[in-house]
Motif scaffolding. Structure first.
Motif, PDB file in Angstrom:
ATOM      1  N   ARG A 171       8.148  89.360  -0.865  1.00 39.54           N
ATOM      2  CA  ARG A 171       8.365  90.478  -1.780  1.00 39.54           C
ATOM      3  C   ARG A 171       9.528  90.235  -2.728  1.00 39.54           C
ATOM      4  NH1 ARG A 171       7.501  95.670   2.146  1.00 39.54           N
ATOM      5  NH2 ARG A 171       5.234  95.613   2.148  1.00 39.54           N
ATOM      6  N   ILE A 172       9.828  88.977  -2.926  1.00 40.37           N
ATOM      7  CA  ILE A 172      10.905  88.632  -3.860  1.00 40.37           C
ATOM      8  C   ILE A 172      10.316  87.826  -5.014  1.00 40.37           C
ATOM      9  CG2 ILE A 172      13.026  87.271  -4.134  1.00 40.37           C
ATOM     10  CD1 ILE A 172      13.814  88.106  -1.342  1.00 40.37           C
ATOM     11  N   THR A 173      10.611  88.242  -6.221  1.00 44.58           N
ATOM     12  CA  THR A 173      10.102  87.540  -7.405  1.00 44.58           C
ATOM     13  C   THR A 173      11.256  87.038  -8.260  1.00 44.58           C
ATOM     14  OG1 THR A 173       8.206  89.039  -7.466  1.00 44.58           O
ATOM     15  CG2 THR A 173       8.608  87.725  -9.447  1.00 44.58           C
ATOM     16  N   VAL A 174      11.188  85.770  -8.613  1.00 47.54           N
ATOM     17  CA  VAL A 174      12.181  85.192  -9.522  1.00 47.54           C
ATOM     18  C   VAL A 174      11.493  84.970 -10.866  1.00 47.54           C
ATOM     19  CG1 VAL A 174      13.704  83.224  -9.959  1.00 47.54           C
ATOM     20  CG2 VAL A 174      13.376  84.050  -7.607  1.00 47.54           C
ATOM     21  N   SER A 175      12.060  85.561 -11.914  1.00 48.30           N
ATOM     22  CA  SER A 175      11.456  85.435 -13.238  1.00 48.30           C
ATOM     23  C   SER A 175      12.286  84.504 -14.112  1.00 48.30           C
ATOM     24  CB  SER A 175      11.371  86.818 -13.891  1.00 48.30           C
ATOM     25  OG  SER A 175      10.888  86.716 -15.207  1.00 48.30           O
ATOM     26  N   THR A 176      11.622  83.551 -14.742  1.00 46.30           N
ATOM     27  CA  THR A 176      12.348  82.583 -15.586  1.00 46.30           C
ATOM     28  C   THR A 176      11.737  82.495 -16.976  1.00 46.30           C
ATOM     29  OG1 THR A 176      12.906  80.245 -15.889  1.00 46.30           O
ATOM     30  CG2 THR A 176      10.947  80.710 -14.590  1.00 46.30           C
ATOM     31  N   VAL A 177      12.588  82.164 -17.942  1.00 43.68           N
ATOM     32  CA  VAL A 177      12.113  81.932 -19.299  1.00 43.68           C
ATOM     33  C   VAL A 177      11.231  80.674 -19.333  1.00 43.68           C
ATOM     34  CG1 VAL A 177      14.064  80.495 -20.052  1.00 43.68           C
ATOM     35  CG2 VAL A 177      12.925  81.963 -21.709  1.00 43.68           C
ATOM     36  N   GLY A 178      11.345  79.844 -18.284  1.00 41.47           N
ATOM     37  CA  GLY A 178      10.511  78.648 -18.208  1.00 41.47           C
ATOM     38  C   GLY A 178      11.306  77.384 -18.471  1.00 41.47           C
ATOM     39  N   ILE A 179      12.222  77.073 -17.551  1.00 39.52           N
ATOM     40  CA  ILE A 179      13.002  75.834 -17.672  1.00 39.52           C
ATOM     41  C   ILE A 179      12.485  74.881 -16.596  1.00 39.52           C
ATOM     42  CG2 ILE A 179      15.331  74.839 -17.472  1.00 39.52           C
ATOM     43  CD1 ILE A 179      16.319  77.587 -18.545  1.00 39.52           C
ATOM     44  N   PRO A 180      11.719  73.849 -17.016  1.00 36.32           N
ATOM     45  CA  PRO A 180      10.997  73.031 -16.039  1.00 36.32           C
ATOM     46  C   PRO A 180      11.883  72.473 -14.927  1.00 36.32           C
ATOM     47  CG  PRO A 180      10.209  72.576 -18.242  1.00 36.32           C
ATOM     48  CD  PRO A 180      11.396  73.473 -18.405  1.00 36.32           C
ATOM     49  N   ALA A 181      13.062  71.937 -15.257  1.00 38.23           N
ATOM     50  CA  ALA A 181      13.894  71.335 -14.214  1.00 38.23           C
ATOM     51  C   ALA A 181      14.332  72.397 -13.209  1.00 38.23           C
ATOM     52  CB  ALA A 181      15.114  70.667 -14.844  1.00 38.23           C
ATOM     53  N   GLY A 182      14.620  73.597 -13.681  1.00 39.41           N
ATOM     54  CA  GLY A 182      15.032  74.694 -12.809  1.00 39.41           C
ATOM     55  C   GLY A 182      13.893  75.148 -11.913  1.00 39.41           C
ATOM     56  N   ILE A 183      12.695  75.213 -12.474  1.00 37.83           N
ATOM     57  CA  ILE A 183      11.517  75.613 -11.679  1.00 37.83           C
ATOM     58  C   ILE A 183      11.295  74.590 -10.569  1.00 37.83           C
ATOM     59  CG2 ILE A 183       9.004  75.966 -11.740  1.00 37.83           C
ATOM     60  CD1 ILE A 183       9.334  77.050 -14.605  1.00 37.83           C
ATOM     61  N   ARG A 184      11.485  73.308 -10.922  1.00 39.69           N
ATOM     62  CA  ARG A 184      11.292  72.239  -9.915  1.00 39.69           C
ATOM     63  C   ARG A 184      12.323  72.351  -8.794  1.00 39.69           C
ATOM     64  NH1 ARG A 184       8.869  69.311 -13.993  1.00 39.69           N
ATOM     65  NH2 ARG A 184       6.683  69.433 -13.399  1.00 39.69           N
ATOM     66  N   ARG A 185      13.567  72.636  -9.165  1.00 38.61           N
ATOM     67  CA  ARG A 185      14.618  72.770  -8.149  1.00 38.61           C
ATOM     68  C   ARG A 185      14.317  73.945  -7.228  1.00 38.61           C
ATOM     69  NH1 ARG A 185      20.742  73.981  -9.021  1.00 38.61           N
ATOM     70  NH2 ARG A 185      20.816  74.253  -6.757  1.00 38.61           N
ATOM     71  N   LEU A 186      13.848  75.028  -7.833  1.00 38.87           N
ATOM     72  CA  LEU A 186      13.493  76.207  -7.039  1.00 38.87           C
ATOM     73  C   LEU A 186      12.339  75.869  -6.090  1.00 38.87           C
ATOM     74  CD1 LEU A 186      13.874  79.295  -6.563  1.00 38.87           C
ATOM     75  CD2 LEU A 186      12.159  79.669  -8.349  1.00 38.87           C
ATOM     76  N   ALA A 187      11.333  75.172  -6.617  1.00 39.20           N
ATOM     77  CA  ALA A 187      10.166  74.804  -5.802  1.00 39.20           C
ATOM     78  C   ALA A 187      10.606  73.958  -4.608  1.00 39.20           C
ATOM     79  CB  ALA A 187       9.159  74.036  -6.649  1.00 39.20           C
ATOM     80  N   ASP A 188      11.506  73.033  -4.878  1.00 35.38           N
ATOM     81  CA  ASP A 188      12.007  72.147  -3.854  1.00 35.38           C
ATOM     82  C   ASP A 188      12.716  72.934  -2.748  1.00 35.38           C
ATOM     83  OD1 ASP A 188      12.028  69.422  -3.466  1.00 35.38           O
ATOM     84  OD2 ASP A 188      14.228  69.372  -3.730  1.00 35.38           O
ATOM     85  N   TYR A 189      13.581  73.848  -3.161  1.00 36.06           N
ATOM     86  CA  TYR A 189      14.351  74.643  -2.206  1.00 36.06           C
ATOM     87  C   TYR A 189      13.435  75.541  -1.374  1.00 36.06           C
ATOM     88  CZ  TYR A 189      17.792  77.854  -0.281  1.00 36.06           C
ATOM     89  OH  TYR A 189      18.551  78.596   0.587  1.00 36.06           O
ATOM     90  N   VAL A 190      12.527  76.236  -2.058  1.00 34.64           N
ATOM     91  CA  VAL A 190      11.709  77.207  -1.315  1.00 34.64           C
ATOM     92  C   VAL A 190      10.755  76.519  -0.346  1.00 34.64           C
ATOM     93  CG1 VAL A 190      11.920  79.001  -3.094  1.00 34.64           C
ATOM     94  CG2 VAL A 190       9.880  77.560  -3.061  1.00 34.64           C
ATOM     95  N   THR A 191      10.301  75.317  -0.685  1.00 32.40           N
ATOM     96  CA  THR A 191       9.425  74.651   0.277  1.00 32.40           C
ATOM     97  C   THR A 191      10.234  74.116   1.458  1.00 32.40           C
ATOM     98  OG1 THR A 191       9.455  72.769  -1.220  1.00 32.40           O
ATOM     99  CG2 THR A 191       7.454  74.037  -1.179  1.00 32.40           C
ATOM    100  N   LYS A 192      11.390  73.523   1.173  1.00 29.04           N
ATOM    101  CA  LYS A 192      12.214  72.989   2.273  1.00 29.04           C
ATOM    102  C   LYS A 192      12.680  74.090   3.206  1.00 29.04           C
ATOM    103  CE  LYS A 192      13.957  68.693   0.451  1.00 29.04           C
ATOM    104  NZ  LYS A 192      14.565  68.505  -0.856  1.00 29.04           N
ATOM    105  N   ASN A 193      12.915  75.287   2.677  1.00 26.03           N
ATOM    106  CA  ASN A 193      13.491  76.370   3.482  1.00 26.03           C
ATOM    107  C   ASN A 193      12.477  77.451   3.863  1.00 26.03           C
ATOM    108  OD1 ASN A 193      16.593  75.791   3.479  1.00 26.03           O
ATOM    109  ND2 ASN A 193      15.870  75.361   1.415  1.00 26.03           N
TER     110      ASN A 193
END
Ligand code: SAH
Length: 313
Positions: A155-177
């Motif tokens: 139930r948590i949503t993170v909204s981004t303007v669309g910065i690819p490197a940031g989206i990748r870092r987020l993806a990495d963190y959320v999958t690892k954790n």
């Protein structure tokens, strides 16, 4: 506390915030509530002042499905400069700390009656969240902790303007954790020419790279990405835009969230006519795209999408 060694006092001063400015004596809060606005649709907005005198806003949204949603800011001001948004009008000052982000969540939670708590969090206030992941992610970790507020990761949503490197870092963190937060990408235009005009950040990225990062987020988290589309009268609401948007999303497992523009007095953009909003949504959906319309909330107290800022009104 002059009975403590001077050197130790110096270390304390260097490492910890001086909370004497806080409005809640003896609490862990460092901010001060400068203003509280309440709207008849149940929306409440807080203007908080931090220790350095800088300010941000955050919002509590309520609906009749028992959703209690906290909308939080991640930065003071914003560097993205989206043309139709109030939050970036005065530029960027600094990132919020993890404590400042968590404090917004706790303060919004404490606006609710004792028997209720926040059920949802949207990182959709002031600032670009993926440019401040170092503060945001630990704050969300506290919000989701079982012995904390225990807000569900789903139930948590993170909204981004669309910065690819940031989206990748987020993806990495959320999958690892194991924290597959929902991702929302602020698209707002279906072609690079128009997007670069209203979302200047697009000049550095281009739609294709943003879409690729969003695709990868879906691939690793299994969570369908939402594409936000602020509908602006006469700017991005034409039949051509519907066709281009449908073509962009047709083969993607995605949802479009249409946000009718919330007006900002200093800016020249106007909301679309109500029937244009419906037509845009219907035609997209006739093209096989999943669509939701985000109904305006809190606009009477300037607490709606794109209306938050760091000044008293
Ligand atoms: N900076 C992040 C988080 C903001 S979320 C982001 O860009 O995604 C708030 C959403 O409202 C974003 O999609 C933003 O582009 C949109 N928005 C900004 N100004 C708006 C306005 N005046 N009316 C409606 N939506 C707006």
């Amino acid at each position: 506390m002059t009975d403590l060694p001077k050197e130790f006092r110096q270390q304390l001063a260097e490492r910890f915030s001086n909370v004497t400015g806080s409005d809640v004596t003896g609490s862990i809060f460092t901010g001060k509530e400068l203003q509280r606005h309440q709207s008849d649709d149940g929306t409440q907005k807080l203007l908080l002042e931090w220790l350095d005198g800088e300010r941000t806003e955050c919002v509590l949204l309520q609906d009749d499905r028992h959703h209690r949603t906290g909308c939080i800011s991640t930065q003071i001001g914003c560097a993205m400069g989206c043309r139709f948004c109030a939050s970036g009008m005065d530029g960027f000052v600094r990132n919020l700390s993890r404590g400042e982000i968590l404090e917004q969540i706790l303060r919004l939670n404490s606006l609710l009656p004792k028997e209720e708590r926040l059920t949802h969090l949207v990182v959709m206030g002031i600032g670009e969240p993926v440019l401040n992941l170092d503060s945001l992610l630990p704050a969300l970790d506290s919000a989701t902790a079982a012995d904390g507020l225990n807000v569900s990761v789903r139930r948590i949503t993170v909204s981004t303007v669309g910065i690819p490197a940031g989206i990748r870092r987020l993806a990495d963190y959320v999958t690892k954790n194991h924290k597959a937060y929902k991702l929302a990408v602020s698209l707002h235009a279906p072609n690079d020419e128009l997007r670069s005009e209203i979302v200047p950040q697009n000049r550095h990225t281009g739609i294709e790279t943003v879409m690729k990062a969003a695709d990868d987020y879906f691939a690793v988290t299994g969570r369908r990405v939402t594409f936000e589309y602020t509908l602006i009268g006469g700017v991005n609401d034409q039949p051509l835009h519907i066709r281009q948007l449908a073509a962009l999303l047709r083969h993607r497992n995605a949802v479009v969230n249409i946000i009718p523009l919330n007006p900002v007095p200093e800016l020249p953009y106007r909301p679309p006519a109500g029937k244009m909003v419906r037509r845009f949504a219907e035609e997209l959906s006739a093209n096989g795209i999943q669509v939701k319309i985000r109904f305006r909330k809190g606009d009477k107290i300037s607490a709606a999408c794109g209306q938050l800022r760091r000044i008293c009104r």
